[in-house]
Motif scaffolding. Sequence first.
Motif, PDB file in Angstrom:
ATOM      1  N   UNK A  98       0.827  -1.204   0.000  1.00  0.00           N
ATOM      2  CA  UNK A  98       0.000   0.000   0.000  1.00  0.00           C
ATOM      3  C   UNK A  98       0.863   1.256   0.000  1.00  0.00           C
ATOM      4  N   UNK A  99       1.933   1.217   0.794  1.00  0.00           N
ATOM      5  CA  UNK A  99       2.838   2.366   0.849  1.00  0.00           C
ATOM      6  C   UNK A  99       3.522   2.582  -0.489  1.00  0.00           C
ATOM      7  N   UNK A 100       3.924   1.483  -1.127  1.00  0.00           N
ATOM      8  CA  UNK A 100       4.583   1.595  -2.424  1.00  0.00           C
ATOM      9  C   UNK A 100       3.628   2.140  -3.474  1.00  0.00           C
ATOM     10  N   UNK A 101       2.364   1.709  -3.436  1.00  0.00           N
ATOM     11  CA  UNK A 101       1.383   2.198  -4.399  1.00  0.00           C
ATOM     12  C   UNK A 101       1.187   3.698  -4.254  1.00  0.00           C
ATOM     13  N   UNK A 102       1.105   4.164  -3.011  1.00  0.00           N
ATOM     14  CA  UNK A 102       0.959   5.601  -2.770  1.00  0.00           C
ATOM     15  C   UNK A 102       2.189   6.368  -3.235  1.00  0.00           C
ATOM     16  N   UNK A 103       3.367   5.796  -2.969  1.00  0.00           N
ATOM     17  CA  UNK A 103       4.606   6.475  -3.365  1.00  0.00           C
ATOM     18  C   UNK A 103       4.751   6.528  -4.869  1.00  0.00           C
ATOM     19  N   UNK A 104       4.236   5.500  -5.559  1.00  0.00           N
ATOM     20  CA  UNK A 104       4.391   5.440  -7.010  1.00  0.00           C
ATOM     21  C   UNK A 104       3.743   6.631  -7.691  1.00  0.00           C
ATOM     22  N   UNK A 105       2.703   7.186  -7.074  1.00  0.00           N
ATOM     23  CA  UNK A 105       2.025   8.329  -7.673  1.00  0.00           C
ATOM     24  C   UNK A 105       2.932   9.538  -7.764  1.00  0.00           C
ATOM     25  N   UNK A 106       3.957   9.591  -6.913  1.00  0.00           N
ATOM     26  CA  UNK A 106       4.847  10.754  -6.889  1.00  0.00           C
ATOM     27  C   UNK A 106       6.153  10.519  -7.641  1.00  0.00           C
ATOM     28  N   UNK A 107       6.371   9.317  -8.138  1.00  0.00           N
ATOM     29  CA  UNK A 107       7.641   9.070  -8.836  1.00  0.00           C
ATOM     30  C   UNK A 107       7.403   8.221 -10.088  1.00  0.00           C
ATOM     31  N   UNK A 108       6.457   8.636 -10.897  1.00  0.00           N
ATOM     32  CA  UNK A 108       6.020   7.834 -12.031  1.00  0.00           C
ATOM     33  C   UNK A 108       6.752   8.147 -13.323  1.00  0.00           C
ATOM     34  N   UNK A 109       7.844   8.901 -13.272  1.00  0.00           N
ATOM     35  CA  UNK A 109       8.553   9.253 -14.492  1.00  0.00           C
ATOM     36  C   UNK A 109       9.988   8.754 -14.447  1.00  0.00           C
ATOM     37  N   UNK A 110      10.513   8.446 -15.630  1.00  0.00           N
ATOM     38  CA  UNK A 110      11.905   8.054 -15.732  1.00  0.00           C
ATOM     39  C   UNK A 110      12.098   6.558 -15.748  1.00  0.00           C
ATOM     40  N   UNK A 111      13.174   6.084 -16.375  1.00  0.00           N
ATOM     41  CA  UNK A 111      13.462   4.650 -16.419  1.00  0.00           C
ATOM     42  C   UNK A 111      13.834   4.121 -15.039  1.00  0.00           C
ATOM     43  N   UNK A 112      13.792   2.803 -14.910  1.00  0.00           N
ATOM     44  CA  UNK A 112      14.000   2.150 -13.613  1.00  0.00           C
ATOM     45  C   UNK A 112      15.182   1.186 -13.695  1.00  0.00           C
ATOM     46  N   UNK A 113      16.040   1.239 -12.706  1.00  0.00           N
ATOM     47  CA  UNK A 113      17.170   0.319 -12.605  1.00  0.00           C
ATOM     48  C   UNK A 113      17.130  -0.388 -11.259  1.00  0.00           C
ATOM     49  N   UNK A 114      17.636  -1.607 -11.256  1.00  0.00           N
ATOM     50  CA  UNK A 114      17.766  -2.379 -10.022  1.00  0.00           C
ATOM     51  C   UNK A 114      19.226  -2.786  -9.894  1.00  0.00           C
ATOM     52  N   UNK A 115      19.862  -2.415  -8.778  1.00  0.00           N
ATOM     53  CA  UNK A 115      21.283  -2.673  -8.553  1.00  0.00           C
ATOM     54  C   UNK A 115      21.430  -3.610  -7.366  1.00  0.00           C
ATOM     55  N   UNK A 116      22.102  -4.738  -7.563  1.00  0.00           N
ATOM     56  CA  UNK A 116      22.383  -5.645  -6.448  1.00  0.00           C
ATOM     57  C   UNK A 116      23.767  -5.341  -5.874  1.00  0.00           C
ATOM     58  N   UNK A 117      23.968  -5.724  -4.621  1.00  0.00           N
ATOM     59  CA  UNK A 117      25.243  -5.438  -3.968  1.00  0.00           C
ATOM     60  C   UNK A 117      25.500  -3.951  -3.855  1.00  0.00           C
ATOM     61  N   UNK A 118      24.444  -3.190  -3.499  1.00  0.00           N
ATOM     62  CA  UNK A 118      24.516  -1.734  -3.554  1.00  0.00           C
ATOM     63  C   UNK A 118      24.991  -1.088  -2.259  1.00  0.00           C
TER      64      UNK A 118
END
Length: 261
Positions: free
Chosen positions: A11-31
């Motif tokens: 639920x928190x992620x869904x709410x947050x997604x409304x404010x950061x819906x632009x730009x490509x997405x990357x996932x970094x392991x060992x960060x």
Amino acid sequence: MSSIPTPETAAADTAAAATDAAGPVAFVTGASSGIGHATALALSHAGYRVAVGARRVERLGEIEDAAPGVILPIELDVTDAASVVGAVARTLERFGRLDVLVSNAGLMLNGMILGADLAAWERMVQTNLLGSMYAVHAALPALIAARGHVIQVSSTSGRIASLGSGVYSATKFGVSAFTESLRQEVTAQGVRVTVVEPGFVATELTSHLTDPAMRAAAAEIGDSMRTLQADDIAEAVLYALRQPEHVSVNELLIRPTDQVR
């Protein structure tokens, strides 16, 4: 250590997604440190929304504090396939897409083969090789959908084995073989695949060494040259990502100028 979201985090992620819906997405392991940390910050500065995964999740707050863009910290153990699947699921729940995977998590426990601690071998195989495979396997459907990019962080040890690095090198040779097979499988679907092979980099990697002789040798090598910095490798990652869609940089071998092998 699973990263599968609870109803509350979803639920928190869904709410947050409304404010950061632009730009490509990357996932970094060992960060949590070194190359992963530097790459996550570089991607954020380049306009990516970045999910960052590590076992030492408390360190990921440093990236949030320093990054100009949206950062999603995720507790991640790449040796646990369920943890990897959960981390990718969290990323997709929050951002709705995945454009780049930077598979960076790694461990170096060098030592001689005779009398070796087999537990150290298992940890390197599980982290460096299987962990890299798990990350690709979990992320690949989303990357295919996005016509995205896989970045595999390997090592010069994936090209040249040296005394005391037999198992570490075997894992990195394995990463290179897996990555080339992956490239051939997904290139027709528009997914680009790059393996980055750094030489000696000033990171925490050598601090994992428990063999006193290996630790002393690593310190001597580091003192003998102008070593690479984690930011240098992050810049190489950005170079591969910034190429036009019809250009695929498949390998980047990066050594300090002073490094001979």
